[in-house]
Design a protein around this motif. Structure first.
Motif, PDB file in Angstrom:
ATOM      1  N   VAL A 292      -3.066   1.576  13.512  1.00 46.31           N
ATOM      2  CA  VAL A 292      -4.211   2.230  12.876  1.00 46.31           C
ATOM      3  C   VAL A 292      -4.799   1.332  11.779  1.00 46.31           C
ATOM      4  N   ASP A 293      -4.084   1.201  10.662  1.00 43.88           N
ATOM      5  CA  ASP A 293      -4.683   0.495   9.519  1.00 43.88           C
ATOM      6  C   ASP A 293      -3.666  -0.269   8.678  1.00 43.88           C
ATOM      7  N   LEU A 294      -2.531  -0.667   9.292  1.00 45.32           N
ATOM      8  CA  LEU A 294      -1.478  -1.328   8.509  1.00 45.32           C
ATOM      9  C   LEU A 294      -1.948  -2.655   7.914  1.00 45.32           C
ATOM     10  N   LYS A 295      -2.871  -3.326   8.600  1.00 43.31           N
ATOM     11  CA  LYS A 295      -3.387  -4.593   8.068  1.00 43.31           C
ATOM     12  C   LYS A 295      -4.093  -4.350   6.732  1.00 43.31           C
ATOM     13  N   LYS A 296      -4.888  -3.298   6.677  1.00 47.05           N
ATOM     14  CA  LYS A 296      -5.615  -2.972   5.448  1.00 47.05           C
ATOM     15  C   LYS A 296      -4.653  -2.470   4.357  1.00 47.05           C
ATOM     16  N   ILE A 297      -3.622  -1.741   4.779  1.00 51.56           N
ATOM     17  CA  ILE A 297      -2.606  -1.290   3.815  1.00 51.56           C
ATOM     18  C   ILE A 297      -1.946  -2.520   3.184  1.00 51.56           C
ATOM     19  N   GLY A 298      -1.652  -3.528   4.008  1.00 55.23           N
ATOM     20  CA  GLY A 298      -1.074  -4.780   3.510  1.00 55.23           C
ATOM     21  C   GLY A 298      -1.973  -5.468   2.491  1.00 55.23           C
ATOM     22  N   CYS A 299      -3.284  -5.471   2.759  1.00 49.49           N
ATOM     23  CA  CYS A 299      -4.248  -6.081   1.799  1.00 49.49           C
ATOM     24  C   CYS A 299      -4.232  -5.336   0.468  1.00 49.49           C
ATOM     25  N   GLU A 300      -4.257  -3.997   0.545  1.00 53.16           N
ATOM     26  CA  GLU A 300      -4.214  -3.188  -0.686  1.00 53.16           C
ATOM     27  C   GLU A 300      -2.910  -3.432  -1.438  1.00 53.16           C
ATOM     28  N   TYR A 301      -1.839  -3.600  -0.669  1.00 50.08           N
ATOM     29  CA  TYR A 301      -0.522  -3.827  -1.270  1.00 50.08           C
ATOM     30  C   TYR A 301      -0.543  -5.091  -2.110  1.00 50.08           C
ATOM     31  N   LYS A 302      -1.043  -6.160  -1.509  1.00 51.31           N
ATOM     32  CA  LYS A 302      -1.064  -7.453  -2.203  1.00 51.31           C
ATOM     33  C   LYS A 302      -1.959  -7.407  -3.434  1.00 51.31           C
ATOM     34  N   THR A 303      -3.133  -6.784  -3.288  1.00 49.94           N
ATOM     35  CA  THR A 303      -4.081  -6.675  -4.407  1.00 49.94           C
ATOM     36  C   THR A 303      -3.468  -5.915  -5.577  1.00 49.94           C
ATOM     37  N   ASN A 304      -2.734  -4.843  -5.280  1.00 52.67           N
ATOM     38  CA  ASN A 304      -2.241  -3.969  -6.341  1.00 52.67           C
ATOM     39  C   ASN A 304      -0.863  -4.311  -6.883  1.00 52.67           C
ATOM     40  N   PHE A 305      -0.033  -4.965  -6.065  1.00 52.05           N
ATOM     41  CA  PHE A 305       1.328  -5.244  -6.525  1.00 52.05           C
ATOM     42  C   PHE A 305       1.625  -6.731  -6.677  1.00 52.05           C
ATOM     43  N   GLY A 306       0.596  -7.559  -6.476  1.00 47.41           N
ATOM     44  CA  GLY A 306       0.741  -8.985  -6.756  1.00 47.41           C
ATOM     45  C   GLY A 306       1.628  -9.763  -5.801  1.00 47.41           C
ATOM     46  N   GLN A 307       2.170  -9.090  -4.791  1.00 48.07           N
ATOM     47  CA  GLN A 307       2.899  -9.837  -3.763  1.00 48.07           C
ATOM     48  C   GLN A 307       2.687  -9.138  -2.426  1.00 48.07           C
TER      49      GLN A 307
END
Length: 333
Positions: A292-307
Motif C-alpha cells: 500500500v504505502d510502506l515506501k512513503k511510511i519509510g520516507c516519513e520515518y527518515k524525515t522525523n526520526f533522523g534515520q
C-alpha cells in the motif's frame, strides 16, 4: 486452501499507492514453487530462500505460487509453511499469504475474539483505513467468518467508543470533491468547537458524525479552520475533552487525516523502541502496508526520526525476523 478474490473498483478517490513490494518482473510461479518446496524439504529448512521468494512477490503472485506448489507437491503450501517455520518469521510469512483485506479482517477478528478485547489493534485498523479499504474488509470479514463486522464490533465494545467504531464501519465517508466548500468547512469547524471546548462536557455525537462522514481533504481544511475558533488545535482538544479508548480513537483519526504515513511511522518507532519490542505491531504495519504505502511510511520515518526505517529494524530486531522485515521494507532510498 482458502483464498478469496476481492475485486477492487478503482475510482478517482483511491489513494495513490507507494508500495515497497511490487510485482516481480521475470515471474515464474512453477520455478518459485519448486524453490519453496526444496527450501521446506531441506534439513533444518532454508528460511532465506522462503524470505527471498515470498517478500519479493505481490499477494497475487504468491497466490499463483501456492497453486503451482499444490499441483507439484500435492499438498497445501500454507500448511507446509506452517510446519516448516515458527515464531515471528512464521507470523510474517503467513500474513503475506493473505490479501491486505484478508489480513486486516483476520487481525480485527483476533483482536475481538481473543481473551479480552485488544482495543489497540481494533482502533489502529478501523481508524486508519480508507473507505475503500473498509468496504473490502467488511466483505472479506463476512466471507471468512460468516458474520458481519458490525455485529462483532457491537458485541465487543460499548458506549461512545462503540458508536464511533460502528460509524466508521458503516463507511459513510464522503468522496473527495474537486469543489472546496468553504461555508461547509467553516460550519463543521464551528460545530466541532461548539460541541467540545466551548461547552461543559462534550457532544460526542457531533464529533462522531463529522469525523466519520466528511472526506479527508475536507477534514484537513476543517482542522485548519478550527484553530480560528479554539485556543487548542484538534488533537489538543481531543485530549482535553474525552478519555480512554474514545480519546485514542479520535487521536488516531485526527493523525491519519493530517498525515497517515506519519502516523504509521510513529507507531513503528514507538513499537521498535519500547522495552521488549512490540513485534505484533511492527509485523502488522509492515505486512499490511507493504503493498500500500510502506515506501512513503519509510520516507516519513527518515524525515522525523533522523534515520531510516531499515536502520531501526537492524538495531531492534534479529535473526530471520530481521531479514524478512528488511526485505519487505526494500532498499534504503
Amino acid at each position: 486452501f482458502f483464498f478469496c478474490c476481492v475485486h477492487v473498483k478503482y475510482s478517482v478517490s483511491c489513494e495513490p499507492k507507494y508500495p515497497t513490494v511490487v510485482p516481480a518482473a521475470d515471474f515464474d510461479p512453477d520455478r518459485d514453487a519448486a524453490r519453496i518446496e526444496t527450501a521446506i524439504k531441506t534439513k533444518g529448512v532454508d528460511e532465506q530462500t522462503i524470505i527471498d521468494v515470498l517478500t519479493k512477490r505481490t499477494y497475487a503472485q504468491r497466490r499463483e505460487i501456492a497453486f503451482a506448489y499444490e499441483r507439484r507437491a500435492k499438498k497445501d503450501m500454507i500448511t507446509a509453511l506452517k510446519g516448516a517455520l515458527s515464531g515471528s518469521l512464521e507470523a510474517v510469512i503467513l500474513g503475506l499469504m493473505k490479501s491486505t483485506s484478508q489480513y486486516d479482517a483476520s487481525e480485527i477478528r483476533g483482536s475481538i475474539k481473543g481473551l479480552g478485547t485488544d482495543e489497540e489493534t481494533l482502533i489502529e485498523i478501523l481508524c486508519s483505513r480508507s473507505n475503500e479499504e473498509l468496504v473490502d474488509i467488511k466483505k472479506v470479514y463476512k466471507e471468512l467468518f460468516k458474520t458481519d463486522l458490525q455485529k462483532d464490533v457491537k458485541g465487543d465494545t460499548s458506549g461512545n467508543f462503540a458508536k464511533l467504531l460502528l460509524a466508521l464501519v458503516e463507511t459513510k465517508r464522503a468522496e473527495p470533491s474537486a469543489i472546496v466548500d468553504y461555508e461547509k468547512i467553516d460550519e463543521d469547524a464551528r460545530a466541532l468547537y461548539d460541541a467540545g471546548v466551548k461547552i461543559k462536557g462534550t457532544d460526542v455525537a457531533t464529533w462522531i458524525s463529522i469525523m466519520s462522514e466528511r472526506s479527508v481533504p475536507h477534514l484537513q481544511k476543517v482542522f485548519q479552520r478550527y484553530k480560528s475558533y479554539s485556543p487548542y488545535d484538534m488533537q489538543e482538544s481531543i485530549v482535553k475533552e474525552v478519555k480512554g479508548d474514545l480519546q485514542k480513537s479520535f487521536l488516531v483519526l485526527a493523525q491519519c487525516f493530517e498525515n497517515k504515513q506519519l502516523f504509521f511511522a510513529k507507531r513503528l518507532n514507538e513499537a521498535m523502541k519500547s522495552k521488549g519490542a512490540k513485534e505484533k505491531i511492527v509485523t502488522r504495519i509492515i505486512v499490511s502496508r507493504c503493498e500500500v504505502d510502506l515506501k512513503k511510511i519509510g520516507c516519513e520515518y527518515k524525515t522525523n526520526f533522523g534515520q531510516s526505517l531499515q536502520k531501526t529494524v537492524l538495531e531492534h530486531t534479529k535473526g530471520d525476523y530481521q531479514k524478512v522485515l528488511l526485505s519487505l521494507c526494500g532498499p534504503e532510498e
